[in-house]
Structures are given as C-alpha cells and as structure tokens.
Design an enzyme around this catalytic site. Structure first.
Site, PDB file in Angstrom:
ATOM      1  N   GLU A  45       0.837  -1.196   0.000  1.00  0.00           N
ATOM      2  CA  GLU A  45       0.000   0.000   0.000  1.00  0.00           C
ATOM      3  C   GLU A  45       0.877   1.253   0.000  1.00  0.00           C
ATOM      4  OE1 GLU A  45      -1.918   0.205   3.772  1.00  0.00           O
ATOM      5  OE2 GLU A  45      -2.689   2.220   3.450  1.00  0.00           O
TER       6      GLU A  45
ATOM      7  N   ASP B  60      -0.754  -1.040   5.997  1.00  0.00           N
ATOM      8  CA  ASP B  60      -0.614  -0.509   7.346  1.00  0.00           C
ATOM      9  C   ASP B  60      -1.514  -1.282   8.306  1.00  0.00           C
ATOM     10  OD1 ASP B  60       1.139   1.369   6.489  1.00  0.00           O
ATOM     11  OD2 ASP B  60      -0.333   3.003   6.366  1.00  0.00           O
TER      12      ASP B  60
END
Ligand code: 28G
Length: 641
Positions: A434, A507
């Site tokens: 990401e 995350d």
C-alpha cells in the site's frame, strides 16, 4: 428406561452390532482416521461430535436448547435438554449404557441411530472418539429424578458410574465436559469464530434449535445465542444482510423424491457475485458437488425457458450459467442416504444420480414459482439479461487489453513492478504494498533475488460494486493481474503464476485493513484458485517498537507488548508504528519481510460462508454493520480474515 425398553428403542441394535463394539486403542493410535487430522481442524471436530449428539436429540424432537462453553483452561462443556444418555445396564456387557457409549467404538454407526451418517468416517463417529482423545472427560445425565455421572481419561473409565444427586422428576438432559489431549493435538486452542460459524449454521439448518455459545477465556466473556425459526429462508436473508435484495421474499421449495429431500432457498441481490451454499445431511459441502450442479442446471434451464417464453430473450439469445447466477445467494440442503464425499477436503458430493434428481425437482419447483410470482421473475430475468450485456462488453474490453499487451514493448509487465531477479517460481514472492512511500522502503529493504514489489497508489476499485468489465480494466487491478501472470476467468492458467507467494502488505490501521479487504475481495472474486492453492498471504506488521538501551524489540499486539515489557523490566521506550512508512528499510526487512523472522498469515477459504460474509460486510452497501465490524476489529493487531 428399562433394559427391554433400551433394546426396543435401539431398533438396529442387534447381536451383530454388539460384536462390532471395540476398544478405543485404535482411535488413539490413528486419530486421523476418525477425526481427519490432529491439527486445529481435528481439534474442532471434537466439539462438533459432541454437539452433533445433542443435535440428534433435537432432530428426534427431544431437545430444544444446547449450550456450549469454552473454559479458561480450553476444556469444553456441552449441555443439552434432551432425554439424557441411557444409564441402564447394558444387556450383554452388564455395564451402564453410558459407559458403553463413551468407551466403546461403535463401528458402522448404526448404534448411534445415524441413518444419515456420513460415509468416510469423518462425521458422526460418536462421542467415544472424543473421549479417547481427551485427557479427561466427565458425563452427567439427569433423568428420572436422579443425576448420574462418570469420569474418564483417554477413553477409560476412572471409576464406575455413580448417582451423584437428586433432580426434579421432570428434569432431563446430558452434560459433557472434555479436555482435549495435548499429547495428541498440535494445538488445543479453540477458535471462537470457527465454532460460532458452525453453531450458527447448525441453527439455520435446524429451524427452532437454540445454541447458546460462551467463551470464558478472554478478559471478558464472549457470548452469542443462535436461534432461527425460519430455517433456510432466514439463512439466505442473513447471507444477504449487507446487500440489497431485488426481491424481498426468498424463492423457497422443499421436494422429496424416493427418500431424497431437497430444500432450497434463493434470494437475488443487486450485487455481481454468486454465493451458493450446499449442505448434505447438514454437512457443509464447501467444494459443491452433484446437488449444487443439479440446482445450477435447473436454474439456467428454467430462466432461459421463461425468458424465451415471455419474449424477453430474442431468438438465439442465450443466458449462460454465470448470467443467471449473477447476484444469487442460495442454500440447498439435501438429505439422502449413503452420500459419497470426494475432493481434496472430502466436502464435495459425488453421487452421480443426485444431479438429475435435484435438477428435475428444482426445474419443476422453480418454473412453478416463476409462473406464480411474475414480479420476482421479472426482476431476475432483468438482472440476468443485464449480466449478458455486461459479459459481451467485458469480452470487448478483454480483447482490447490483449491487443494492448501484444503491442507493448518489453516484458509487458507493469512499470511500477520492481521484479525479482530469480525466475525459480517456487522461491519467489510478490509483495503488494500500500502506498508509494512504503513501496519505496520495501524496494530498499527486500531480498531482490526472490522478492518483487508492486506498490499500489490509493484505493483500489471495489469489485463488489463494479461489473467485471470495469473491474478488470481498472489500472490497479489489471497491473496486479499482469504481475501475478495467471490471467482470470476462462483463461486462468495456474502454470503461468509468476510467484509462489503473493503477499499483501498494508498498514496496521483501519485504512490499511480497508485496503487489505479490497485486495482480498478482488482476489476472492477473480483469482479464488490462488487462495485455494495457498498462494495468498497477509504480512503482519508490528504495532510497537520497544527500546531498551541500545536494543530494539518489536511487538505485534498488546499481548506481546505486555509480555515483552514484563520480560525486559526496567525503563523502556515504547513507540507505536502508525504505518509501514514509519519504518526504515532495515526495520521493514527484519520485522515484516525477512522470511526467517517475519509473520505471514496464509489466507484460506476455510469457510465459504464466513468469507463471503466478511467480504460483503466490508464491501457492500450496508454502512452500519461495516462500521460496527471495523470498530470491533480496529484494535486487533492480527485481524481475523
Ligand atoms: C451434552 C453433550 C452431548 C445425548 C441422548 C439421548 C438418548 C440416547 C443420547 O440414546 C441410544 C440409540 C438409538 C435410541 C434416546 C434417551 C432415546 C431415549 C436417548 C448427548 C437409543 C442412545 N432416551 N442424549 N443417546 N439410542 N446427548 N449430548 O450426548 O435409539 S446422547
């Protein structure tokens, strides 16, 4: 119950069966033969076996409530309000029936009156197998104003059955507590969700039954009550609770043919995916089989016939199976004798004759339903014809992509991909990361020989809300599919897989979870073979960094943080990682990417019902349940998939 009565109620309990009773040594010697495995699946099987005994009492009309409790020490108690296991002296063994039931192997299963017992031996093997594989077990039975009890260890009685107390004359039921033998099982830790899913399913398939499930292990008790008067109809509505149905009342029918009973509930939603759950004698057939195939053929045939008859389909226009199943949620529960289970996990119904039987029952029931419910029929046929149009558009888009690939220079791989140098497929890994910045760190920290990095910028498209044509042509998704190499749909080819592991790294916050869910949904819908093949993983990033002096440690959740702090003692500096971007190359490598020290969670489609539920919960239209889910899971470092 008198001895005679006991023999009478045991209709199939003949001398022949008595000779078949054996000791439990065989079970302890080869547990896998009886419960499938000694890993977590086998462990959970113990609970199912005991609960199934109580469910049998419900099916006999003698039990309405079952409670299941997981205790702090991982022992399990199951209680039912059935007639209570027989306690009379066994006519041949001259021992209480309870002792025979718990300590002798009932080969053939007849003794347990499982006329629907499953061949293959994994299901319905009986409570004696559980006692053989338990360090400790106690069975208490209340009936006739008395409470009886006997304790066992590894399948052997510790003492004779005793009367341990009085009860009201009308009280009745059985209580079993067992402690799984940790010298047999590789783990004795029960999973709350796995058990909850099973009990919910049991209650949907047994209308009216109530299961009260409590888990006393955590800081605070977790408890759920499952109870559905509506059975299968409620099941499909529940599966659709995060979607928007295109007709309120589910299609429902129950038909019987020569002792085979098919019960089916169907409800279409405006989503694009297909969710058909099959059960045979209440066993979830995750891999499908002939019952599901029969239902599918009937659907395709009936909806095509209806469309042609009403002039919605032009001459020569035909809906495919995929067209008529777009947005379908269905449950088929089949009761039959002598089912044969096949497939990798023995969850695929193999009996060839069933396809035709189900197909003909379903064809007649479905055509009746469409004739009687023209509004529902219209909604379904509209949905299917729009799927047909989207399919034709998707084909055009795919052809376009193919042409583009053929024309492009070089490898044809996405420009953002930092590929690995090794082409030894069995060693290589693709990290889907990401954000560009974390992507940069990952590129710096990786082992470039075997680890490739594909950074993703921003949100990826929500495939739950887009049709295949749009989803597959979006840049992020088409990059991923190109990097993975297999293609999708009809052209999927596992031989073209470019990496053995595809690892999603996001995350550890709520946003990261959301992106992870979007990615997993995409893979679940378009590349399910990769999940089934065990190629998809989620990287678990640490939550905390602990500094003591010059030394640094990492903790992946609160529990580990507490443990580490206790171990280190003294003054420590704790910092919380908010995102992957806060780590430098070296930290990211050692905590999340180094194959020797990192933590990966393999993504499995262990339970299709749950997978679909979670994905559509996170991706679908309903906002409130999604928020509830995210809040509930927000502070868990290791998210349940
Ligand atoms: C709490 C955890 C697990 C059970 C019963 C009740 C009966 C029974 C169990 O009979 C022998 C063979 C088939 C009838 C049946 C009692 C009929 C009359 C029972 C349990 C006799 C076993 N009275 N409840 N077994 N059957 N609960 N719960 O194990 O023909 S096992």
């Amino acid at each position: 119950m008198s001895q005679e009565e006991f023999i009478m109620t045991n209709k199939d309990y003949s001398a022949k069966d008595i000779t078949v009773l054996e000791g439990l040594e065989a079970v302890r010697k080869r547990p896998g033969m009886y419960i499938g495995s000694t890993d977590k699946y086998g462990l959970h099987h113990l609970v199912y076996e005991v609960v199934d005994n109580s469910v049998d009492e419900h099916m006999a009309g003698a039990c309405s409530v079952i409670s299941v409790t997981v205790h702090k020490d991982s022992s399990v108690t199951v209680q039912d309000d059935g007639r209570g296991m027989p306690v009379d002296l066994h006519p041949v063994y001259k021992r209480p029936a309870m002792e025979i039931i718990v300590t002798k192997l009932h080969a053939g299963g007849k003794f347990d009156n499982k006329s629907y017992a499953v061949s293959g031996g994994l299901h319905g093997v009986g409570i004696s197998v559980v006692s053989a594989l338990s360090k400790d077990m106690i069975v208490k039975v209340t009936k006739g104003g008395k409470v009886y009890a006997q304790s066992y260890a590894k399948g052997k009685p510790k003492a004779d059955m005793e009367v341990i107390g009085k009860a009201n004359a009308n009280d009745h039921g059985t209580i079993v507590t067992f402690v799984p033998d940790d010298s047999i099982f590789s783990t004795v830790e029960f999973d709350y969700k796995t058990l909850a899913i099973r009990f919910r399913e049991t209650c949907f398939l047994n209308a009216g039954l109530k299961i009260i499930f409590s888990d006393l292990r955590g800081d605070k008790e977790r408890k759920e009550v499952f109870h559905y008067e509506g059975g299968l109809m409620e099941f499909v509505k529940w599966l659709n609770k995060t979607r928007t149905p295109i007709h309120q009342k589910p299609i429902y029918f129950k038909r019987e043919d020569n002792g085979t009973v098919a019960e089916v509930a169907i409800q279409y939603s405006d989503s694009f995916n297909e969710n058909i759950q099959g059960f045979v004698n209440t066993i979830n057939t995750i891999e499908g089989g002939t019952h599901v195939a029969g239902l599918k053929s009937a659907l395709t045939r009936v909806i095509n016939d209806y469309g042609t008859k009403k002039g919605v389909l032009k001459k020569g226009q035909k809906l495919t199976g995929d067209d008529v199943r777009e947005g379908i949620t269905a449950v088929i529960s089949l009761k039959m004798s002598d089912p044969q289970f096949e497939g990798q996990t023995k969850t695929k119904l193999g009996n060839g004759e069933i396809k035709g039987i189900v197909e003909s029952m379903a064809t007649s029931a479905l055509s009746d339903f469409l004739e009687e419910n023209p509004a529902v029929a219209k909604a379904i046929i509209n949905k299917a014809t729009s799927a047909l149009r989207a399919r034709e558009a998707a084909k055009k888009a795919k052809d376009l992509v193919r042409r583009k690939n053929a024309l492009s220079v070089g490898s044809g791989l996405p420009g953002k991909l930092a590929d690995c140098s090794s082409r030894k497929k069995e060693l290589t890994e693709l990290y889907i990361v990401e954000g560009d910045s974390a992507g940069g760190t990952a590129k710096g920290g990786r082992d470039r020989e075997i680890q490739a990095i594909l950074p993703l910028r921003g949100k990826i498209l929500n495939v739950e809300k887009s049709n295949p044509a749009r989803a597959l042509s979006s840049e992020q998704i088409s990059n991923m599919i190109t990097a993975i190499g297999t293609g999708v749909g009809d052209s999927f080819d596992i031989g073209k897989l470019r990496y053995n592991k595809v690892i999603i790294m996001t995350d550890a916050d709520v946003d990261g979870q959301h992106i992870k869910s979007l990615l997993l949904t995409m893979i679940y819908r378009y590349l399910p073979q990769l999940i089934e093949g065990g190629h998809i993983f989620v990287a678990v990033a640490p939550f905390f960094k602990i500094k003591k002096g010059m030394k640094e440690y990492y903790a992946y959740n609160d529990r580990e943080l507490k443990a580490k702090l206790a171990e280190l003692g003294g003054k420590c500096e704790i910092s919380r990682f908010k995102g992957l971007g806060e780590m430098n190359d070296e930290q990211l490598w050692s905590t999340t990417m180094n194959p020797k020290t990192r933590r990966l969670k393999q993504v499995s489609i262990e339970d299709a019902v749950e997978a679909d539920e979670t994905f559509s919960l996170l991706m679908g239209d309903a906002v409130a349940p999604r928020r509830a889910f995210i809040e509930e899971n927000a502070d868990r470092a290791e998210v349940d998939l």
